[in-house]
Design a protein around this motif. Structure first.
Motif, PDB file in Angstrom:
ATOM      1  N   TYR A 227       0.869  -1.177   0.000  1.00 57.87           N
ATOM      2  CA  TYR A 227       0.000   0.000   0.000  1.00 57.87           C
ATOM      3  C   TYR A 227       0.914   1.238   0.000  1.00 57.87           C
ATOM      4  O   TYR A 227       1.929   1.265   0.696  1.00 57.87           O
ATOM      5  N   SER A 233       5.192   3.633   2.014  1.00 55.84           N
ATOM      6  CA  SER A 233       4.462   2.395   1.709  1.00 55.84           C
ATOM      7  C   SER A 233       4.495   1.426   2.885  1.00 55.84           C
ATOM      8  O   SER A 233       5.417   1.454   3.708  1.00 55.84           O
ATOM      9  N   LEU A 244     -10.113  -5.802   0.292  1.00 57.85           N
ATOM     10  CA  LEU A 244      -9.319  -4.574   0.163  1.00 57.85           C
ATOM     11  C   LEU A 244     -10.211  -3.404  -0.261  1.00 57.85           C
ATOM     12  O   LEU A 244      -9.990  -2.256   0.137  1.00 57.85           O
ATOM     13  N   LEU A 269      -4.995   3.833  -1.096  1.00 51.38           N
ATOM     14  CA  LEU A 269      -5.502   2.461  -1.140  1.00 51.38           C
ATOM     15  C   LEU A 269      -5.435   1.977  -2.581  1.00 51.38           C
ATOM     16  O   LEU A 269      -6.018   2.597  -3.483  1.00 51.38           O
ATOM     17  N   LYS A 294      -4.338  -4.651   7.336  1.00 53.41           N
ATOM     18  CA  LYS A 294      -5.396  -3.874   6.697  1.00 53.41           C
ATOM     19  C   LYS A 294      -6.631  -3.914   7.582  1.00 53.41           C
ATOM     20  O   LYS A 294      -6.889  -4.913   8.259  1.00 53.41           O
ATOM     21  N   ARG A 351       1.987  -4.503  -7.369  1.00 52.55           N
ATOM     22  CA  ARG A 351       1.802  -4.316  -5.929  1.00 52.55           C
ATOM     23  C   ARG A 351       1.804  -5.645  -5.149  1.00 52.55           C
ATOM     24  O   ARG A 351       1.706  -5.639  -3.928  1.00 52.55           O
TER      25      ARG A 351
END
Length: 886
Positions: A227, A233, A244, A269, A294, A351
């Motif tokens: 993220y 990050s 998510l 996000l 998260k 990612r």
């Protein structure tokens, strides 16, 4: 011993006896359970033996059955617990209590609704095609036609329940109880409506209780996602990438210096145009994974709690079917489809930092349809449990309620002391509908059982029903007539014992405690909570259909009889411990029932009687006095074990007393006395009748059928069910007789062992002389010779072996009975092995270095081996010396 003479009505023998044979003492040659059990049970019910009287002056004893699901069938867990409850109730009834064992069934909301929906689906219909009212009528029809299968199976097992008081959690009276307590809790501020995270089944479309969720290891995928960008990050790992889309924060531990610079800031996000904050929360474990998690408050219970603490928004990203509702490329995808799509999109953006597949982790599934359960934020009805749970804990702590075994108190307190508010609403049509009405202006009205619901345009009732556990939590008092102050409630509440598995302490036991104390002015619903383990296969593993280890107890009952199944289950019932069971053990219990049958048949054929008083001790032989002494000791021991809920020890004590002492010793020893005739034979017949009669009474609560068939034949009386429980008579204890018979048993046992060691067949007769002078054994010479197959010496007798035992000497002539050379060779081989073992163990025990390093238990085992080797050497040497010379 309790006298049964006055309980024997004239001409009552009649139809209670089993079929007779010409010379079988009134009972058939062999025991056939199928020909006895069903007819006996129906006779007990017809005669009202199990029907309790609320007007009785007898002290009450009450057990309410844990109500099985209306959809259920008898399984070994039911058979196990029912056997124990039946044993308790039968004994208390015999002890003079007004015993009520109350049966019934649970409406099992989701399970029953699913059954009927499946039935409708076969016709191409759904419940929505019928509408609510018609569907509920359909469920009632199903219940009348198919429900309650288990009740018939309970009769097969022999459950002595009061069928006149059978209850169902949707009965009118129980429905009134549900509405009454809901109203009371609502008015007291203990029921409220709020949005919380619940277990949700996307297929059944309802909230689920924890017990309706089965967790099993599944192969999933653990992905690590980055993220934010650069130094801002954070990497988090998840198995549910699709959630998510509903993240509203990243959480780290307050003392984690790696992320201290980010706390209070926001990061982007992924796959969205939203920025979410980084919050510090002590719930996060900095040692687990990356130390960052998260936070999806609308789709995870822990995340919801974090969200509450940090005032985060609850963003729901899927509907009740598990379909994504967020606008964008994932809209309309099923949650599992969306998971793959989200991971793919993250991978394209670079990612995905790491992927692990397969990743084994526990996943909750709906116990009814096996759909993966979804944690979901939902508006539901809740019980505020804190004050109720505190009262439930206090009732055990202050001694009003005892938990047995005591070591399981901790498990109970771990639940009641840490209980969360209870979600009681279910999105079903079958069940107790929530008695709350909503008005056109936002009014909320809770309606009691004697109140009329509000009428008029715009008013409607809440569509949800109550969790099945809500109504079953009222079971101990709703079944007795509450909220009415009925004679049953006055007589039989509080119940005496709740016997149930330790696996439902939270789901049922704690909730009954909470509601019982609340509704009954602080009076707990039971005095004792007796917790059992779970039935396992013979290797201690969980039984399952998929592994082929599940057993239908009806199959075993049909094959071996209900008594054999009951005795096997009782014999494994150590408090709180799991119960392994295998078919071979049931066969062994069947053999025990046959042994009881055959021994009683022998006694009847030889004139055993229960008529008249027992002879005075001075008129009895030592063997007669011994068995009466042992009988009274057994009665006292069994009483103590029952009062401590030690069912396995009760069964084991009775097994060994009946088989070892009564059948294998007393019956065999009495044969000599009976053969001689005269007054001692008459006394032996009376003692034999007494011992069997009382033994059958002691065994009856666990094995009711075979004991009933035999006892009514032996006594001519009405029924064991309503006769008196034995009471120990200390005057019949006789230490001298027990010591004398112990000496007799020692001689017989040692000579039998010697015969076996010499390779003699059990029935093979051997000439012998007995030197019993100076011992208590002279009166028993005939019995000793009979039991050991020892004939009187004839002319030319020459002893080849002499055995000194307990002060006596038994000299035997073994010439011509064994191959001396072969026997000497065999014994020499055994002696060499024993001497080798002694040498090895002696060397180890003489090694100081070994003794200094070896654990105590290892040293103890070696010492035991040395002692056993020395004993073997002494025994074999004596056997060699006793052999005839070549």
């Amino acid at each position: 011993m309790t006298d049964t003479t006055n309980q024997r009505p004239e001409n009552s023998h009649g139809d209670d006896a089993a079929a007779t044979t010409a010379n079988g003492g009134g009972i058939p040659t062999t025991y056939a359970p199928a020909e006895v059990e069903g007819a006996l049970y129906e006779r007990w019910v017809e005669r009202g033996y199990f029907t309790a009287d609320a007007k009785s002056d007898k002290p009450a004893y009450t057990i309410v059955i844990p109500p099985p699901n209306v959809t259920g069938a008898l399984h070994l867990g039911h058979a196990f617990q029912h056997t124990l409850m039946d044993a308790l109730t039968r004994r208390k009834r015999m002890q003079g209590f007004e015993a009520l064992w109350l049966p019934g069934m649970d409406h099992a909301g989701i399970a029953t609704q699913n059954k009927v929906e499946q039935q409708l689906a076969e016709s191409g219909l759904s419940r929505h095609d019928l509408g609510r009212e018609a569907f509920v009528e359909k469920v009632w029809e199903w219940k009348e036609q198919y429900g309650g299968k288990i009740l018939g199976q309970m009769r097969r097992l022999g459950d002595g329940v009061d069928w006149s008081r059978e209850r169902f959690t949707m009965d009118e009276g129980l429905s009134q109880a549900v509405q009454t307590i809901f109203k009371k809790l609502f008015d007291d501020g203990l029921i409220y409506r709020a949005e919380r995270i619940i277990n949700w089944c996307p297929r059944c479309l309802t909230a689920l209780s924890d017990i309706e969720v089965e967790h099993e290891d599944s192969a999933g995928e653990l992905v690590s996602i980055r993220y934010g960008e650069g130094e801002d990050s954070i990497v988090v790992a998840t198995t549910r990438a699709e959630t998510l889309l509903g993240d509203t924060a990243i959480a780290v531990h307050p003392e984690d210096e790696r992320y201290a610079h980010l706390v209070g800031r926001t990061i982007t996000l992924p796959l969205t145009d939203r920025r979410i904050p980084v919050v510090a929360d002590e719930h996060v474990d900095p040692e687990f994974g990356t130390g960052a998690v998260k936070v999806t408050p609308a789709h995870d219970p822990n995340d919801f709690a974090i969200g509450q603490r940090h005032d985060l928004p609850n963003l729901t990203v899927m509907d009740e079917h598990g379909v994504i509702t967020v606008h964008g490329p994932f809209l309309g995808l099923d949650r599992l489809e969306a998971r793959s799509a989200v991971v793919g999109a993250l991978r394209e953006q670079g990612r995905i930092v790491a992927e692990k597949r397969p990743y084994m982790h526990a996943v909750g599934h709906c116990s009814r349809c096996h759909t993966i359960v979804e944690p979901r934020l939902s508006l539901q009805w809740w019980v505020k449990v804190e004050p109720l749970a505190a009262a439930a804990g206090d009732a055990v702590r202050d001694g009003r309620v005892a938990i047995h075994p005591k070591e399981l108190e901790g498990r109970y307190f771990s639940w009641v002391d840490n209980m969360h508010d209870w979600c009681i609403s279910r999105q079903l049509w079958w069940g107790h509908r929530i008695p709350v009405w909503y008005g056109p202006e936002g009014q909320v009205v809770c309606v009691g059982p004697d109140e009329e619901p509000p009428a008029g345009e715009g008013w409607h009732q809440d569509p949800d029903v109550l969790d099945t556990w809500f109504s079953s939590a009222l079971w101990p008092f709703s079944t007795l007539g509450w909220p009415e102050q009925t004679p049953d409630l006055e007589k039989f509440y509080a119940t005496d014992v709740l016997l149930t598995g330790h696996d439902i302490i939270f789901f049922w036991v704690a909730r009954m405690m909470m509601f019982g104390l609340y509704a009954m002015d602080g009076q707990a619903p039971f005095h004792t909570i007796a917790l059992t383990g779970l039935v396992r296969d013979q290797f201690g593993k969980k039984m399952s259909k998929s592994s082929g280890t599940a057993v239908d107890p009806l199959d075993w009952m049909n094959e071996y009889g209900a008594d054999a199944v009951r005795f096997t289950l009782a014999r494994g019932a150590n408090p709180g411990a799991d119960v392994p069971i295998g078919e071979d053990w049931v066969k062994g219990s069947r053999n025990f029932c046959n042994k009881i049958w055959n021994a009683t048949r022998f006694a009847l054929m030889n004139g055993a009687t229960v008529e008249g008083p027992l002879p005075a001790p001075e008129e009895l032989t030592a063997v007669d006095r011994w068995i009466l002494s042992r009988l009274n000791a057994t009665v006292a021991e069994v009483d103590g074990l029952y009062d401590d809920y030690q069912f396995a020890k009760v069964a084991d004590t009775l097994f060994h007393f009946a088989w070892d002492e009564v059948f294998d010793w007393y019956v065999e020893l009495s044969k000599t006395t009976l053969a001689k005739g005269g007054p001692q034979a008459d006394a032996a017949r009376r003692v034999l009748g007494e011992v069997l009669e009382v033994t059958l009474r002691l065994l009856h609560p666990i094995v009711p059928f075979v004991t009933e068939a035999l006892w009514t034949t032996l006594t001519g009386a009405e029924s064991l069910v309503v006769t008196a429980w034995p009471t120990a008579d200390p005057a019949r204890r006789d230490a001298a007789a027990e010591a004398e018979v112990a000496t007799l048993q020692q001689v017989v046992t040692e000579v039998r062992r010697f015969r076996s060691d010499q390779g003699l067949q059990p029935a093979q007769k051997v000439p012998a002389t007995l030197d019993l002078a100076g011992t208590v054994l002279p009166p028993h010479e005939d019995a000793i010779r009979s039991l050991l197959r020892l004939t009187a010496p004839e002319e030319g007798f020459a002893a080849t072996a002499s055995l000194p035992v307990a002060g006596a000497t038994v000299a035997l002539d073994l010439s011509g009975t064994i191959d001396v050379a072969a026997e000497r060779k065999r014994l020499a081989k055994d002696l060499a092995a024993a001497e080798k073992d002694k040498a090895q163990t002696t060397a180890k025990l003489g090694n100081e270095g070994f003794l200094a390093k070896a654990p105590d238990d290892v040293v103890a085992k070696i010492r035991a081996r040395q002692e056993a080797a020395e004993a073997d050497i002494a025994r074999i040497t004596a056997q060699l010396a006793a052999l005839p010379q070549a």
